[in-house]
Motif scaffolding. Structure first.
Motif, PDB file in Angstrom:
ATOM      1  N   GLY A   6     -10.679   6.074   1.026  1.00 20.59           N
ATOM      2  CA  GLY A   6      -9.443   6.591   1.622  1.00 20.59           C
ATOM      3  C   GLY A   6      -8.860   5.575   2.587  1.00 20.59           C
ATOM      4  N   TRP A   7      -7.824   4.879   2.153  1.00 16.25           N
ATOM      5  CA  TRP A   7      -7.242   3.771   2.928  1.00 16.25           C
ATOM      6  C   TRP A   7      -6.583   4.285   4.211  1.00 16.25           C
ATOM      7  N   GLY A   8      -6.735   3.522   5.285  1.00 18.22           N
ATOM      8  CA  GLY A   8      -6.092   3.848   6.554  1.00 18.22           C
ATOM      9  C   GLY A   8      -6.827   3.147   7.683  1.00 18.22           C
ATOM     10  N   GLY A   9      -6.795   3.750   8.866  1.00 14.26           N
ATOM     11  CA  GLY A   9      -7.369   3.114  10.044  1.00 14.26           C
ATOM     12  C   GLY A   9      -6.293   2.388  10.831  1.00 14.26           C
ATOM     13  N   PHE A  61       1.209  -2.002  -0.055  1.00 11.31           N
ATOM     14  CA  PHE A  61       1.076  -1.518  -1.436  1.00 11.31           C
ATOM     15  C   PHE A  61      -0.156  -0.633  -1.608  1.00 11.31           C
ATOM     16  N   LEU A  62      -1.038  -0.613  -0.642  1.00 16.16           N
ATOM     17  CA  LEU A  62      -2.277   0.163  -0.767  1.00 16.16           C
ATOM     18  C   LEU A  62      -1.989   1.654  -0.615  1.00 16.16           C
ATOM     19  N   GLU A  63      -2.651   2.460  -1.439  1.00 16.78           N
ATOM     20  CA  GLU A  63      -2.398   3.906  -1.456  1.00 16.78           C
ATOM     21  C   GLU A  63      -3.469   4.670  -0.675  1.00 16.78           C
ATOM     22  N   GLN A  64      -3.036   5.781  -0.068  1.00 16.00           N
ATOM     23  CA  GLN A  64      -3.979   6.627   0.661  1.00 16.00           C
ATOM     24  C   GLN A  64      -4.820   7.458  -0.304  1.00 16.00           C
ATOM     25  N   GLY A  65      -5.838   8.082   0.228  1.00 20.44           N
ATOM     26  CA  GLY A  65      -6.704   8.939  -0.572  1.00 20.44           C
ATOM     27  C   GLY A  65      -7.687   9.655   0.333  1.00 20.44           C
ATOM     28  N   GLY A  66      -8.681  10.266  -0.263  1.00 22.74           N
ATOM     29  CA  GLY A  66      -9.694  10.963   0.517  1.00 22.74           C
ATOM     30  C   GLY A  66     -10.718  11.585  -0.400  1.00 22.74           C
ATOM     31  N   SER A  67     -11.828  10.883  -0.610  1.00 24.46           N
ATOM     32  CA  SER A  67     -12.848  11.416  -1.510  1.00 24.46           C
ATOM     33  C   SER A  67     -14.171  10.730  -1.198  1.00 24.46           C
ATOM     34  N   VAL A  68     -15.252  11.361  -1.678  1.00 21.88           N
ATOM     35  CA  VAL A  68     -16.559  10.735  -1.574  1.00 21.88           C
ATOM     36  C   VAL A  68     -17.082  10.518  -2.993  1.00 21.88           C
ATOM     37  N   TRP A  69     -17.658   9.343  -3.219  1.00 22.63           N
ATOM     38  CA  TRP A  69     -18.198   8.950  -4.522  1.00 22.63           C
ATOM     39  C   TRP A  69     -19.709   8.815  -4.435  1.00 22.63           C
ATOM     40  N   VAL A  70     -20.392   9.241  -5.488  1.00 19.70           N
ATOM     41  CA  VAL A  70     -21.849   9.105  -5.556  1.00 19.70           C
ATOM     42  C   VAL A  70     -22.219   8.429  -6.881  1.00 19.70           C
ATOM     43  N   PHE A  71     -23.158   7.490  -6.808  1.00 25.13           N
ATOM     44  CA  PHE A  71     -23.563   6.686  -7.976  1.00 25.13           C
ATOM     45  C   PHE A  71     -25.076   6.712  -8.156  1.00 25.13           C
TER      46      PHE A  71
END
Ligand code: CA
Ligand code: CA
Length: 592
Positions: free
Chosen positions: A559-562, A577-587
């Motif tokens: 999730g881009w920001g700060g 050009f960077l887009e916002q978001g909000g998620s957690v990824w697991v691998f």
């Protein structure tokens, strides 16, 4: 053993058993031992930093330089809603659940194997909160059956891990005076220890220790010289705990009363020395000509005795700061082998001012200091004998009172920019390679001073600035830093500024994310890129890894920001050009 004498000891035994059930390390609850052992236990991640010492090293090696190419997503969960912005949180994993915070003071509990949301908490934020650098949160703390986190309106909240039920809530300070909480708390022997943001508003930085089970204050320690610390009894009594330093020793007049030195980033705790290492922000205001002196304890690492709340030692990286070089970067405990071959219990810090410092963590003595970025204008070096910077006097922003109209001091070009050689993004240390992995940035700024008067709740800077890139092709650069030689073992350039943290593993890997959206795995020894995955938005948070039922898992928040899009000047335009978001990824590794 005294069990066989009379009735009382049996009561004693009963109490021990009850307390084991409630706070023991066996399963559902997080004990003090779980926290102290977190770096070594691979089945959970119960602290920010994968251990309170903050090394962000996991001994896990199933995912390694050979197997990492088989890493695939297991699940992803969206934080949802319209509230996105910067996601700087490090997830925690315990007892089959993941606890992760999100922007706008949100907290999620997730089934760690399926990604199913178990519960969420969305804090109702008042209008008029004043987080300086985006609506971020860097993570929660776990203790007993509780999950604890701080909010942007400066409250600390504790919930039952299983149900999400609120157990206690404490107001840390007034959000209307510029206070907010963004760091992950650290648990030290049953205390939940936090700091405070707000240095840009002249708020006084301090450290607070509370009973983690109840939220009640135990001690406070201000980080501006001249302010009184306090101790609190279980009965609500409040007694003086001694002044921090000596009033007016490093501050003129009344300026210490609004002196800043905010404690807004994560702390570390070292059980070997029983010290909490606190990074402190800039002195207020930014205009340094208004406050002659060192302005303690701004821009410092302050080591605080966990039991008494007293300052054991301090080391100031930027005395009399004039560039907003918050010294909040984490101080990471490690064994330093000096050139004479002797091992010292040390700590490493990649400071916002562009220098990397190695200190004896028992007494704060400087052992080594060297640049970890290519361009530093404010000082030519750090004197290893005195521990002080060798300033380049003409590169300090000029005094506005010396200008003809007394409105704007001489502008200078400074590097690093005030967003720093490194900012909030935590580095990692690998005991296998002996290297620190520092997500660094190469940028500078035009900066000038202006007159300013303190007004409660208003920005208290007395400075103007524009951040500028130093190079066309990159700003971010992941660097492997040798704390003994001071050399850079390898580096990987990145177009956008790096703002996520690093993770080192026993598999010989370093993981880190980029604002362009990639989670990357590189060879810890050579820096060779071995794997990457596009997470859909910018990564500005540190990854974690753990063992789940015999398989190695990896997680990161996207999730881009700060601070960069808000304060970045020309750099913000370059990365818009960077887009916002909000998620957690697991691998985990693909099963063939
Ligand atoms: Ca652990
Ligand atoms: Ca600052």
């Amino acid at each position: 053993m005294k069990q066989r004498v009379g009735v009382e000891p049996r009561v004693g035994v009963a109490i021990v058993m009850v307390s084991l059930l409630a706070w023991g390390s066996a399963s559902a609850v997080v004990s003090d031992a779980d926290i102290l052992n977190d770096a070594r236990t691979t089945h959970d991640v119960v602290t920010a930093g994968l251990g309170t010492q903050g090394q962000r090293f996991s001994p896990l090696a199933k995912i390694n330089t050979k197997t990492v190419k088989g890493l695939v997503p297991v699940w992803s969960m969206s934080f949802g809603g319209e509230k996105q912005r910067g996601q700087e949180s490090q997830p925690l994993v315990h007892n089959g659940k993941m606890f992760v915070t999100a922007s706008y003071s949100r907290l999620f509990a997730i089934d760690v194997k399926t990604g199913r949301k178990l519960w969420k908490y969305e804090h109702r934020l008042p209008d008029g909160i004043m987080p300086c650098c985006d609506v971020v949160n860097r993570g929660a703390a776990l203790y007993g059956n509780l999950v604890i986190f701080g909010t942007l309106d400066a409250q600390l909240l504790a919930f039952e891990q299983d149900t999400g039920k609120l157990v206690w809530k404490e107001k840390v300070d007034e959000y209307s005076a510029g206070h907010s909480l963004s760091a992950a708390p650290v648990i030290v022997k049953g205390l939940v220890v936090t700091g405070i943001s707000g240095g840009e508003f002249g708020a006084i930085g301090r450290v607070e220790a509370r009973d983690a089970k109840t939220g009640k204050l135990v001690w406070t320690r201000p980080t501006v010289e001249g302010h009184m610390g306090y101790r609190y009894g279980a009965d609500g009594s409040k007694t003086e705990g001694g002044v921090s330093g000596v009033t007016n020793a490093s501050w003129p007049g009344d300026l210490w009363k609004t002196g800043g030195a905010a404690t807004w980033n994560n702390f570390t705790y070292d059980p070997d020395t029983n010290l909490i290492f606190v990074g402190t922000g800039n002195p207020a205001p930014w205009n340094s000509h208004l406050r002659p002196g060192d302005n303690l304890y701004s821009c410092s690492t302050v080591a605080i005795d966990a039991d008494t709340g007293k300052i054991a030692w301090h080391y100031q990286t930027t005395p009399h700061d004039g560039w907003d070089f918050d010294g909040v970067n984490e101080f990471v405990a490690f064994d330093w082998k000096g050139k004479d071959g002797k091992t010292v219990k040390a700590g490493g810090k990649a400071d916002r001012n562009g220098f990397f410092y190695v200190l004896d963590r028992g007494n704060g003595k400087l052992l080594n200091a060297f640049p970890f970025v290519n361009k530093i204008t404010w000082a030519s070096s750090i004197d290893l004998k005195t521990g002080r910077p060798v300033y380049v006097a003409e590169n300090r922003p000029g005094d506005p009172s010396a200008a003809a109209d007394a409105k704007k001091g001489q502008s200078v070009f400074s590097a690093p920019s005030f967003l720093g050689g490194k900012n909030q993004q935590p580095m990692a240390f690998s005991p296998q390679t002996g290297l620190f992995y520092v997500p660094a940035n190469e940028w500078g700024m035009e900066i000038w001073n202006e007159p300013v008067v303190y007004k409660k709740g208003a920005a208290y800077l007395g400075a103007g600035f524009t951040i500028k890139p130093l190079h066309d092709d990159y700003i971010g650069v992941m660097r492997a830093v040798d704390p003994v030689s001071g050399k850079i073992a390898w580096e990987i350039k990145n177009y956008a500024p790096l703002w996520g943290g690093a993770l080192a593993t026993g598999g010989g890997l370093v993981f880190y994310g980029t604002p362009e959206g990639h989670l990357k795995a590189v060879d810890a020894k050579s820096g060779k890129e071995l794997w990457q995955f596009q997470t859909g938005s910018g990564v500005v948070a540190p990854p974690i890894t753990w063992d789940q039922d015999g398989e190695q898992y990896l997680a990161v928040v996207s999730g881009w920001g700060g601070a960069v899009p808000l304060w970045g000047g020309d750099v913000a335009k370059r990365v818009n050009f960077l887009e916002q978001g909000g998620s957690v990824w697991v691998f985990k590794l693909h099963k063939s």
